[in-house]
Design an enzyme around this catalytic site. Structure first.
Site, PDB file in Angstrom:
ATOM      1  N   GLY A 119     -38.220  46.671  64.563  1.00 30.59           N
ATOM      2  CA  GLY A 119     -38.959  45.759  63.690  1.00 30.59           C
ATOM      3  C   GLY A 119     -38.164  45.572  62.426  1.00 30.59           C
ATOM      4  N   GLU A 120     -38.754  45.901  61.312  1.00 35.98           N
ATOM      5  CA  GLU A 120     -38.065  45.756  60.018  1.00 35.98           C
ATOM      6  C   GLU A 120     -38.306  47.040  59.231  1.00 35.98           C
ATOM      7  OE1 GLU A 120     -35.895  43.676  58.598  1.00 35.98           O
ATOM      8  OE2 GLU A 120     -36.061  45.152  56.996  1.00 35.98           O
ATOM      9  N   GLU A 160     -37.123  49.115  74.979  1.00 38.62           N
ATOM     10  CA  GLU A 160     -38.514  48.670  75.213  1.00 38.62           C
ATOM     11  C   GLU A 160     -38.601  47.195  75.602  1.00 38.62           C
ATOM     12  OE1 GLU A 160     -37.197  49.473  72.327  1.00 38.62           O
ATOM     13  OE2 GLU A 160     -37.833  48.082  70.750  1.00 38.62           O
ATOM     14  N   CYS A 175     -33.806  51.106  66.790  1.00 43.22           N
ATOM     15  CA  CYS A 175     -33.373  50.093  65.823  1.00 43.22           C
ATOM     16  C   CYS A 175     -33.947  50.362  64.424  1.00 43.22           C
ATOM     17  CB  CYS A 175     -33.714  48.702  66.365  1.00 43.22           C
ATOM     18  SG  CYS A 175     -32.670  47.436  65.616  1.00 43.22           S
ATOM     19  N   HIS A 210     -32.735  48.383  71.903  1.00 45.88           N
ATOM     20  CA  HIS A 210     -34.175  48.273  72.187  1.00 45.88           C
ATOM     21  C   HIS A 210     -34.461  48.406  73.685  1.00 45.88           C
ATOM     22  CE1 HIS A 210     -35.453  46.445  68.292  1.00 45.88           C
ATOM     23  NE2 HIS A 210     -34.226  45.986  68.271  1.00 45.88           N
TER      24      HIS A 210
END
Ligand code: GLN
Length: 208
Positions: free
Chosen positions: A50-51, A183, A82, A181
């Site tokens: 995400g961030e 996922e 990430c 990632h």
């Protein structure tokens, strides 16, 4: 009947549903974590992509930052992908001055390291820890690991457009992190590996 470990996904921001689904396929009971009581009830936690700066701010807003730091210090297994990798680092380059992170892994991480011209890319990597078949790895404005301490196991490197190999997967004790990632692919091997880490840690707790 034996039940799988209960594994949380930090659900403040990012690709939460994808991690929950992969964890279930990998044999865990997967639950979103937004509150202190939910954090207290899990055997392990995934910090999603995400961030990282937004997640870091929201951890403060939801008053989860202190409790999460305490559980990590106590040895709860954690996996960061990430943005989650950034949150697990002991030092972060190119982030905001007010960002915070949790020092679960002795590593310096550079945020958005792969540069603007290749913000996102995919490649096949053989990562022995996750099995002999190549793993499809997806990098989205990903960090890389700039340096690691002596107790950190490097699991994977990738050659970037600068021609150099950069570390993109690491483990130290009960903490696992990947720049990529898993996922958002169909491959659940990384999640199986993490579920196994959590099972082993639970078994050790049961005998101590
Ligand atoms: N660049 C993001 C950050 O700094 C990470 C990107 C991601 O998780 N896909 O948090």
């Amino acid at each position: 009947m034996t039940t799988g470990p209960r594994i949380g996904v930090l659900a403040l921001q990012g690709d939460v549903a994808e991690h929950l689904r992969h964890l279930e396929v990998a044999g865990a009971e997967a639950v979103p974590v937004r509150r202190r009581a939910e954090l207290d009830a899990v055997d392990g936690l995934v910090l999603p992509g995400g961030e990282s700066t937004a997640m870091s701010r929201l951890l403060g807003v939801y008053e989860l930052d202190g409790p999460l730091a305490a559980r990590i210090a106590d040895g709860m297994p954690v996996y960061g992908s990430c943005a989650g990798m950034i949150l697990l680092a002991s030092d972060v380059l190119d982030t905001r001055a007010d960002a915070r992170w949790f020092s679960a892994i002795d590593m310096t991480v550079r945020r958005n390291a792969f540069g603007r011209q290749v913000d996102s890319f995919e490649t096949d990597l053989v990562v022995e820890a996750f099995g002999p078949d190549p793993l499809r790895t997806v990098f989205i404005r990903a960090p890389w690991v700039e340096s690691v301490g002596g107790d950190v196991e490097v699991l994977a490197t990738v050659t970037a457009s600068d021609g150099d190999d950069h570390v993109v997967a690491v483990r130290q004790g009960n903490a696992l992190a990947t720049s990529f990632h898993p996922e958002i692919t169909d491959d659940v091997r990384v999640h199986r590996y993490f579920v196994d880490m959590v099972c082993r840690s639970r078994a050790l707790l049961a005998t101590s």
